[in-house]
Design a protein around this motif. Structure first.
Motif, PDB file in Angstrom:
ATOM      1  N   ALA A  18       0.824  -1.206   0.000  1.00 22.89           N
ATOM      2  CA  ALA A  18       0.000   0.000   0.000  1.00 22.89           C
ATOM      3  C   ALA A  18       0.858   1.257   0.000  1.00 22.89           C
ATOM      4  O   ALA A  18       0.575   2.224  -0.723  1.00 22.89           O
ATOM      5  CB  ALA A  18      -0.928  -0.016   1.219  1.00 22.89           C
TER       6      ALA A  18
ATOM      7  N   ASN B 178       2.431   1.715  -3.432  1.00 20.40           N
ATOM      8  CA  ASN B 178       1.438   2.187  -4.395  1.00 20.40           C
ATOM      9  C   ASN B 178       1.132   3.667  -4.174  1.00 20.40           C
ATOM     10  O   ASN B 178       1.005   4.449  -5.124  1.00 20.40           O
ATOM     11  CB  ASN B 178       0.164   1.347  -4.254  1.00 20.40           C
ATOM     12  CG  ASN B 178      -0.733   1.442  -5.472  1.00 20.40           C
ATOM     13  OD1 ASN B 178      -0.839   2.487  -6.081  1.00 20.40           O
ATOM     14  ND2 ASN B 178      -1.396   0.346  -5.800  1.00 20.40           N
ATOM     15  N   THR B 179       1.043   4.042  -2.910  1.00 17.25           N
ATOM     16  CA  THR B 179       0.756   5.437  -2.576  1.00 17.25           C
ATOM     17  C   THR B 179       1.857   6.366  -3.066  1.00 17.25           C
ATOM     18  O   THR B 179       1.592   7.463  -3.586  1.00 17.25           O
ATOM     19  CB  THR B 179       0.589   5.586  -1.049  1.00 17.25           C
ATOM     20  OG1 THR B 179      -0.496   4.770  -0.619  1.00 17.25           O
ATOM     21  CG2 THR B 179       0.318   7.036  -0.671  1.00 17.25           C
TER      22      THR B 179
ATOM     23  N   LEU C 181      -2.967  -7.208  -4.721  1.00 12.98           N
ATOM     24  CA  LEU C 181      -2.962  -6.973  -3.275  1.00 12.98           C
ATOM     25  C   LEU C 181      -3.177  -8.285  -2.535  1.00 12.98           C
ATOM     26  O   LEU C 181      -2.451  -8.620  -1.588  1.00 12.98           O
ATOM     27  CB  LEU C 181      -4.056  -5.965  -2.906  1.00 12.98           C
ATOM     28  CG  LEU C 181      -4.179  -5.622  -1.420  1.00 12.98           C
ATOM     29  CD1 LEU C 181      -2.908  -4.968  -0.916  1.00 12.98           C
ATOM     30  CD2 LEU C 181      -5.381  -4.725  -1.177  1.00 12.98           C
TER      31      LEU C 181
END
Length: 373
Positions: free
Chosen positions: A35, A38-39, A262
């Motif tokens: 996460a 990806n951010t 994910l």
């Protein structure tokens, strides 16, 4: 074993791995890192994400003794069962044999074929030889037999190799819902000689919901017609300039669109842990714990719903609540942080390899106090 991987054991008496398992810390950390990546950078590292997916296929192949090319990553067991049920070209009068205690996923999908003239025959798996009626039914040469490796409500573990031998001898297609086995028990698709097998990641595999596997024996792959099409299930999914396309030669043909990266990230981490522990050791610990639970509960006066011949052979033990309503007992246990489920007319406990003995003892004491055996 690194007990810090399972902080749930410090806050709950968790005996519900046959339903939805808590993740190990490594899976949580992998998802958090995914996460964050990806951010900060979007899909800049997409090729590496695909490497994780490839590694997951390899892990799953090791766990079931298959070739990674025979494994499709799917949403869940029901989707994989539907690929089989709606991929076969049925003839009116074809017979499908299933046990009479199946989880709905492995009954509804076959019953839905009845308007095509398919006959669903349900047979008992009770008693000390639960395969006996299945073997008799297979001898009559049905089109397909579909069984759960372990019955969800009682923990009955079938002799999958014996059933596989009978299916091969009689020319019967063989499908195994392995969701209550893979991750807890040794499961070998070659030894079973099954054509199809499937499982979700969120039970004994210690992963998230929304991702699982569909094993298709290479020799049986062409028996299934496809009902889903998209950019991902073709032979050259990254070449968008090709004017012609063909179906992927391997099990990826059952993956029509964008992958669940994910979910793959989490499940890869969880299966890494299982493989590092060793599935033989995992099975030994799981069965040791269910045997311990059965002995402790019986010593307190509980009756077993799990047949004696199946006690300690899977991760499931189901016991009677006597004169007490099992749903009411379940609610009281849950209120005491004993995380379990009511199944099979009683209470189902399902520990994993990491479950401490203190959890087993306290859960049994809580059940005895509520049921007053």
């Amino acid at each position: 074993m690194d007990s810090t991987q399972f902080p749930v054991n410090e806050t709950h008496y968790y005996l519900n791995h046959a339903a939805v398992a808590p993740w190990p810390r490594c899976a949580s950390d992998a998802v958090a890192a995914f996460a964050q990546e990806n951010t900060l950078s979007g899909a800049a590292n997409y090729p590496q994400w695909l490497d994780t997916e490839t590694a997951l296929r390899s892990n799953l192949a090791q766990l079931i003794n298959s070739d990674p090319a025979e494994i499709a990553l799917v949403k869940n067991t029901s989707e994989a069962l539907s690929f089989v049920a709606y991929g076969i070209e049925w003839q009116k009068g074809d017979v499908v044999v299933i046990p009479d205690e199946e989880f709905p996923s492995n009954s509804i999908v076959w019953e839905s074929l009845q308007d095509k003239g398919v006959v669903v025959k349900k047979v008992s798996v009770k008693g000390d030889a639960p395969e006996s009626e299945l073997l008799l039914a297979i001898a009559s040469k049905p089109r397909l037999v579909s069984v759960s490796a372990v019955q969800y409500a009682t923990g009955v573990r079938l002799d999958l190799e014996q059933i596989g031998d009978a299916c091969r001898k009689n020319g019967v297609l063989y499908c195994i819902d392995a969701i209550q086995a893979v991750g807890a028990l040794e499961f070998d698709v070659r030894a079973c000689q099954c054509d199809f097998a499937m499982a979700d990641g969120h039970k004994w595999l210690l992963g998230p919901e929304g991702i699982g596997f569909f094993y298709v024996r290479r020799e049986s792959m062409e028996l299934l017609s496809l009902s889903e099409y998209g950019w991902h299930m073709i032979a050259h999914p990254g070449d968008y300039y090709r004017k012609e396309w063909e179906i992927a030669p391997d099990a990826r043909r059952f993956e029509c669109g964008s992958p669940n990266l994910l979910g793959a990230t989490a499940l890869k981490a969880s299966t890494d842990l299982l493989l590092a522990t060793g599935i033989e050791k995992v099975e030994s610990l799981v069965c040791e714990k269910t045997t311990y639970l059965a002995d402790a509960l019986r010593s307190m006066g509980a009756g077993m719903i799990t047949p004696g011949s199946s006690v300690g052979r899977s991760g499931i033990i189901t016991f009677s609540t006597g004169t007490h309503d099992p749903v009411a007992v379940w609610r009281e246990l849950m209120a005491k942080q004993v995380i379990c489920m009511h199944r099979g007319g009683g209470i189902r406990f399902s520990p994993h390899f990491h479950t401490p003995q203190s959890v087993l003892d306290l859960a049994c004491e809580a059940a005895a106090a509520i049921c007053r055996w």
